[in-house]
Scaffold this motif. Structure first.
Motif, mmCIF file in Angstrom:
data_model
loop_
_atom_site.group_PDB
_atom_site.id
_atom_site.type_symbol
_atom_site.label_atom_id
_atom_site.label_comp_id
_atom_site.label_asym_id
_atom_site.label_seq_id
_atom_site.Cartn_x
_atom_site.Cartn_y
_atom_site.Cartn_z
ATOM 1 N N VAL A 246 45.017 59.000 11.780
ATOM 2 C CA VAL A 246 46.423 58.652 11.593
ATOM 3 C C VAL A 246 46.740 57.477 12.511
ATOM 4 O O VAL A 246 46.515 57.548 13.721
ATOM 5 N N ARG A 247 47.213 56.398 11.918
ATOM 6 C CA ARG A 247 47.625 55.268 12.746
ATOM 7 C C ARG A 247 49.145 55.221 12.835
ATOM 8 O O ARG A 247 49.845 55.853 12.028
ATOM 9 N N GLY A 248 49.666 54.497 13.818
ATOM 10 C CA GLY A 248 51.104 54.483 14.048
ATOM 11 C C GLY A 248 51.734 53.125 13.838
ATOM 12 O O GLY A 248 51.130 52.086 14.105
ATOM 13 N N ILE A 249 52.980 53.161 13.355
ATOM 14 C CA ILE A 249 53.801 51.953 13.242
ATOM 15 C C ILE A 249 55.116 52.211 13.965
ATOM 16 O O ILE A 249 55.789 53.221 13.715
ATOM 17 N N PHE A 250 55.471 51.308 14.876
ATOM 18 C CA PHE A 250 56.732 51.393 15.603
ATOM 19 C C PHE A 250 57.698 50.400 14.967
ATOM 20 O O PHE A 250 57.518 49.182 15.072
ATOM 21 N N ALA A 251 58.714 50.930 14.265
ATOM 22 C CA ALA A 251 59.622 50.090 13.491
ATOM 23 C C ALA A 251 61.022 50.138 14.094
ATOM 24 O O ALA A 251 61.532 51.211 14.423
ATOM 25 N N ALA A 252 61.640 48.966 14.231
ATOM 26 C CA ALA A 252 62.978 48.892 14.814
ATOM 27 C C ALA A 252 63.621 47.563 14.452
ATOM 28 O O ALA A 252 62.949 46.614 14.015
ATOM 29 N N GLN A 253 64.940 47.497 14.620
ATOM 30 C CA GLN A 253 65.633 46.232 14.396
ATOM 31 C C GLN A 253 65.315 45.240 15.506
ATOM 32 O O GLN A 253 65.222 44.040 15.263
ATOM 33 N N THR A 254 65.208 45.757 16.716
ATOM 34 C CA THR A 254 64.776 44.931 17.850
ATOM 35 C C THR A 254 63.792 45.748 18.677
ATOM 36 O O THR A 254 63.928 46.976 18.772
ATOM 37 N N LEU A 271 56.866 46.702 13.732
ATOM 38 C CA LEU A 271 57.491 46.211 12.510
ATOM 39 C C LEU A 271 58.984 46.008 12.764
ATOM 40 O O LEU A 271 59.691 46.944 13.133
ATOM 41 N N ILE A 272 59.465 44.776 12.583
ATOM 42 C CA ILE A 272 60.889 44.474 12.737
ATOM 43 C C ILE A 272 61.595 44.741 11.405
ATOM 44 O O ILE A 272 61.164 44.248 10.352
ATOM 45 N N LEU A 273 62.681 45.516 11.459
ATOM 46 C CA LEU A 273 63.427 45.878 10.260
ATOM 47 C C LEU A 273 64.684 45.023 10.159
ATOM 48 O O LEU A 273 65.507 44.998 11.093
ATOM 49 N N ASP A 274 64.836 44.328 9.057
ATOM 50 C CA ASP A 274 66.039 43.536 8.785
ATOM 51 C C ASP A 274 66.980 44.404 7.957
ATOM 52 O O ASP A 274 66.818 44.537 6.741
ATOM 53 N N TYR A 275 67.957 45.005 8.624
ATOM 54 C CA TYR A 275 68.810 45.980 7.947
ATOM 55 C C TYR A 275 69.585 45.354 6.785
ATOM 56 O O TYR A 275 69.692 45.944 5.706
ATOM 57 N N ASP A 276 70.134 44.166 6.999
ATOM 58 C CA ASP A 276 70.921 43.530 5.940
ATOM 59 C C ASP A 276 70.061 43.274 4.701
ATOM 60 O O ASP A 276 70.499 43.486 3.565
ATOM 61 N N ASP A 277 68.838 42.816 4.919
ATOM 62 C CA ASP A 277 67.937 42.556 3.799
ATOM 63 C C ASP A 277 67.549 43.855 3.095
ATOM 64 O O ASP A 277 67.491 43.915 1.857
#
Length: 289
Positions: A246-254, A271-277
């Protein structure tokens, strides 16, 4: 909601002793009996307050406790604990004592206190003309407000507030990423949201194009604590032979620089999340989890 604009001073005693010198301020007495004192400038936070649950009483000249309250204005450690007795019978001993609960004030939509009539020409008194005293129902805390002149005193019934509706919280990010799971890589598939583990649910469990399980931890603002949380999940999930590797991804807006360094060191993808998009591309498809 009772809103009083008055020249006042205040003494707070109990677990913390504090005093507000005399000045013109706004006093809010809410329907739950909490009392807050605000100034014209400075922070949006009140200068002092008594949070619910508490009992609020108003005292006028001639009441049985008037002299002791006058002393409390100047001596903040001379507090009569008996004043905090919430039993109503303890406050009915004098016909001149005005003990008013804020629950009785919310019955009118807008009520002007007769004491404020002509207040624009009223000179501030050198001694208090009234006291508001809020006593915590549990604990020794007491807030005593001395009122010298009232410029406005009104009561409003605000009704039931629906509360603040937030946009862009972690639950929204999680839902959008689950619907747009290929943001983590082409060919990715959603396993489920809130994947259960012994140390709490993983925000999203997915599989990449190679069939490898991917644990995704989502934050609005990613810090070191979020990386540590993802580390615990991945360590536990990799013990399961049916899931590993199992690998991990740390996703956030900043993501803070420190969190990014730590995540990279532990083999996690950021992983940067673009909420508006993501919001614009919301598919609206119904998912099982």
């Amino acid at each position: 909601m009772r809103i009083i604009v008055a020249d006042c001073s205040a003494v707070y005693s109990g677990r913390l002793n504090a005093m507000l010198p005399r000045a013109t301020r706004v006093i809010l007495v809410k329907a739950d009996s909490s009392v807050l004192i605000f100034s014209e400038l400075g922070s949006y936070k009140p200068l002092n307050w008594m949070a619910a649950p508490c009992t609020v009483h108003e005292y006028n000249p001639g009441s049985e406790r008037w002299e002791s309250l006058l002393r409390d204005v100047y001596v903040d450690d001379d507090v009569d604990d008996a004043d905090c007795d919430t039993d109503e019978s303890a406050h009915d001993s004098s016909d001149n004592e005005a003990n008013t609960s804020t629950d009785n004030r919310a019955s009118s939509s807008s009520t002007e206190n007769p004491r404020t009539e002509g207040s624009s020409s009223q000179e501030a008194s050198s001694v208090p003309i009234a006291f508001l005293r809020a006593c915590a129902n549990k604990g020794p805390d007491i807030l005593t407000i001395a009122i010298y002149a009232v410029h406005s005193d009104q009561t409003f019934d605000l009704g039931i507030d629906p509360g603040l509706v937030k946009d862009g919280v972690e639950d929204h990010l999680q839902r959008f990423l689950a619907e747009q799971i290929e943001r983590i890589g082409k060919g990715a598939q959603l396993v489920r949201r809130e994947y259960p583990t012994a140390v709490g649910p993983v925000d999203i469990m997915a599989k990449d194009a190679d069939g490898t399980h991917v644990a995704i931890e989502i934050k609005r603002h990613g810090g070191i604590d979020g990386v540590e949380q993802l580390t615990r999940y991945c360590k536990l999930l990799n013990r399961d032979p049916l899931l590993a590797p199992v690998r991990g991804i740390f996703a956030a807006q900043t993501i803070t620089p420190q969190a990014r360094v730590l995540a990279t060191e532990r083999g996690f993808e950021c992983l940067i999340l673009d909420y508006d998009d993501m919001k614009q591309q919301d598919s609206g498809d119904i998912t099982l989890f």
